[in-house]
Scaffold this active site. Structure first.
Site, short mmCIF file in Angstrom:
data_model
loop_
_atom_site.label_atom_id
_atom_site.label_comp_id
_atom_site.label_asym_id
_atom_site.label_seq_id
_atom_site.Cartn_x
_atom_site.Cartn_y
_atom_site.Cartn_z
N GLU A 1 36.37 35.70 27.64
CA GLU A 1 37.43 35.69 28.63
C GLU A 1 36.85 35.46 30.02
O GLU A 1 35.74 35.89 30.33
CB GLU A 1 38.22 37.01 28.59
CG GLU A 1 38.94 37.16 27.27
CD GLU A 1 39.88 38.36 27.22
OE1 GLU A 1 40.88 38.27 26.50
OE2 GLU A 1 39.63 39.37 27.89
N CYS B 1 29.45 43.35 24.57
CA CYS B 1 28.43 44.04 25.38
C CYS B 1 27.88 45.22 24.62
O CYS B 1 28.62 46.12 24.19
CB CYS B 1 28.99 44.49 26.72
SG CYS B 1 27.66 45.08 27.79
N CYS C 1 38.89 44.60 35.47
CA CYS C 1 37.53 44.96 35.06
C CYS C 1 37.58 45.88 33.85
O CYS C 1 38.39 46.77 33.75
CB CYS C 1 36.84 45.74 36.16
SG CYS C 1 36.77 44.84 37.65
N1 SAH Z 1 28.13 44.43 32.66
C1 SAH Z 1 28.19 44.28 34.06
C2 SAH Z 1 29.30 43.34 34.52
C3 SAH Z 1 30.61 43.43 33.79
S1 SAH Z 1 31.49 44.92 33.97
C4 SAH Z 1 28.31 45.61 34.75
O1 SAH Z 1 28.55 46.62 34.07
O2 SAH Z 1 28.14 45.65 35.97
C5 SAH Z 1 32.21 44.69 35.59
C6 SAH Z 1 32.65 45.96 36.28
O3 SAH Z 1 33.78 46.53 35.62
C7 SAH Z 1 31.58 47.05 36.31
O4 SAH Z 1 31.37 47.50 37.62
C8 SAH Z 1 32.18 48.16 35.46
O5 SAH Z 1 31.73 49.41 35.91
C9 SAH Z 1 33.66 47.93 35.66
N2 SAH Z 1 34.49 48.52 34.63
C10 SAH Z 1 34.23 48.59 33.32
N3 SAH Z 1 35.23 49.22 32.66
C11 SAH Z 1 36.14 49.54 33.60
C12 SAH Z 1 37.42 50.19 33.56
N4 SAH Z 1 37.95 50.63 32.41
N5 SAH Z 1 38.09 50.35 34.71
C13 SAH Z 1 37.57 49.89 35.87
N6 SAH Z 1 36.40 49.26 35.98
C14 SAH Z 1 35.69 49.10 34.84
FE1 SF4 Z 2 28.82 46.24 29.35
FE2 SF4 Z 2 29.39 46.28 31.97
FE3 SF4 Z 2 31.18 47.13 30.14
FE4 SF4 Z 2 29.01 48.57 30.60
S1 SF4 Z 2 30.64 48.13 32.08
S2 SF4 Z 2 29.83 48.07 28.57
S3 SF4 Z 2 27.50 47.00 30.97
S4 SF4 Z 2 30.42 45.06 30.38
#
Ligand code: SAH
Ligand code: SF4
Length: 384
Positions: free
Chosen positions: A89, A141, A362
């Protein structure tokens, strides 16, 4: 050879190896990466015989768009199918610098007040021109953060540089956009620094057409790969998903902390070479009763002391299906957390994630159409 994952030098080398003048390599590069042509049909600068040969030998194969979910704010979440059938996505987010996720990471609440009657800064670009594309770097991931839907669904394979850029170009074509106004964030599915080869090559190619300051790579803190990124001659902006300021809470939320403990990650952030007036973006997903107290905020302020950082508070995007145990804090708790940081003189923004009604926010990027654990075909609201 995949032309979408080929540098200028690769294509020049290909041209020479095939008995063509070197400049043909640049023409092919420009066609694909600058003009964003889906094929060579309109490449009048190339002889017809070469166009046919390129179509046969170096076709730029973009992922196929199999789904579009549109949110009320104009964001579009794209479901894309890669050549091997894997689903990823990407998200298109319209908006100016104030609301863009990239670089500025402005508090969307402040942006709302601007829209209600605030003045635009003199000389700034019209709002509609800027936009952000959020890219995936893997098909799942394996980092397994407890609050992240992508993580809950498990690991996947790395995307090649060509797949990463093909994803971008497919989104740009569908949105009718070019590089103008573009920001790119690696905040989609996957951990970019667990795919350093693919991501670094994609960055190298991307930086030929987009200034590095318009690109942000977000990581959960794969410390050794951070050093590799830091050593690049052209670096993207760095975003680090910290999410907790103490080892125990962070380990609970992000088990990767056991492999790469917090002190090493903070040291890597200190060592990150920043351009003047740039800051590291610290992402902090705020979860009710877990990491949202004023003490947590004070701990975070202490931990970051001496680092040129700005904090991006992301109130949790809830997901009853995949994340039943975690809740978003109340507005009052969010404000209290932010105020503690502001009082400690930290630049703070609150990200009201874009496109939550399209599950484009996110941590809500799934890629898979089927939850492998719960034989439920379509997560709520995502049925095409
Ligand atoms: N793997 C990388 C990039 C993808 S995640 C990382 O973890 O930085 C992108 C962002 O989405 C990260 O900052 C993560 O903390 C946030 N994120 C993940 N799950 C989320 C959720 N349920 N609600 C809000 N932000 C979330
Ligand atoms: Fe992977 Fe980023 Fe999600 Fe953590 S927040 S599981 S590192 S995509």
């Amino acid at each position: 050879m995949d032309p979408l994952g080929s540098t200028l030098l690769d294509l020049e080398t290909w041209a020479v190896a095939h008995g063509l003048p070197r400049y043909r390599g640049r023409q092919i590069f420009d066609r694909i990466h600058r003009l964003l042509s889906p094929d060579y049909a309109d490449a009048r600068e190339l002889p017809a015989a070469l166009r046919d040969r390129l179509a046969a030998e170096l076709p730029p194969r973009r992922p196929e768009i199999v789904r579009r979910d549109r949110a009320a704010d104009g964001s579009v979440k794209f479901g894309l199918r890669l050549a091997d059938g894997a689903l990823i996505e990407a998200v298109y987010m319209p908006g100016d610098a104030r609301t863009s996720l990239a670089n500025e990471f402005t508090d969307a609440r402040a942006a709302g007040r601007e829209a209600e009657g605030g003045r635009r800064e003199a000389g700034s670009t019209p709002a509609a021109e800027k936009f952000t594309v959020c890219l995936s770097s893997q098909t799942g991931c394996a980092v397994d953060c407890a609050f992240c839907v992508t993580g809950r669904l498990g690991g996947g394979r790395n995307l090649t540089a060509g797949e990463i850029l093909g994803q971008l170009y497919a989104v740009l074509a569908d949105a009718g956009r070019s590089h103008e106004g573009l920001r790119v964030v690696f905040m989609g599915m996957g951990e970019p620094l667990l795919n350093p080869d693919g991501v670094v090559l994609a960055l190298e190619i991307l930086f030929e057409t987009l200034p590095p300051r318009r690109v942000t790579v977000s990581t959960s803190g794969i410390t050794p790969a951070l050093a590799r990124l830091a050593a690049l001659p052209r670096r993207p902006n760095l975003a680090v998903s910290l999410n907790a300021a103490d080892e125990a809470t962070r380990t609970r939320l992000m088990p990767i902390t056991r492999t790469y403990p917090l002190p090493g990650l903070i040291a890597a952030m200190r060592a990150w070479p920043l351009e003047p007036r740039r800051r590291i973006l610290v992402e902090y997903v705020l979860i009710a009763g877990v990491n949202d107290s004023p003490d947590d905020a004070s701990r975070l302020a202490r931990l970051l002391r001496g680092i040129e950082a700005k904090v991006n508070v992301i109130p949790l995007n809830e997901d009853p299906t995949y994340l039943p145990e975690w809740k978003r804090p109340s507005e009052a708790v969010i404000d209290r957390f932010v105020k503690t940081l502001v009082d400690a003189r930290w630049p703070v923004t609150v990200r009201r994630s874009r496109g939550p009604d399209a599950s484009a926010a996110c941590g809500q990027l799934k890629g898979r159409l089927q939850d492998p654990r719960r034989a439920r075909m379509w997560p709520r609201g995502t049925r095409p």
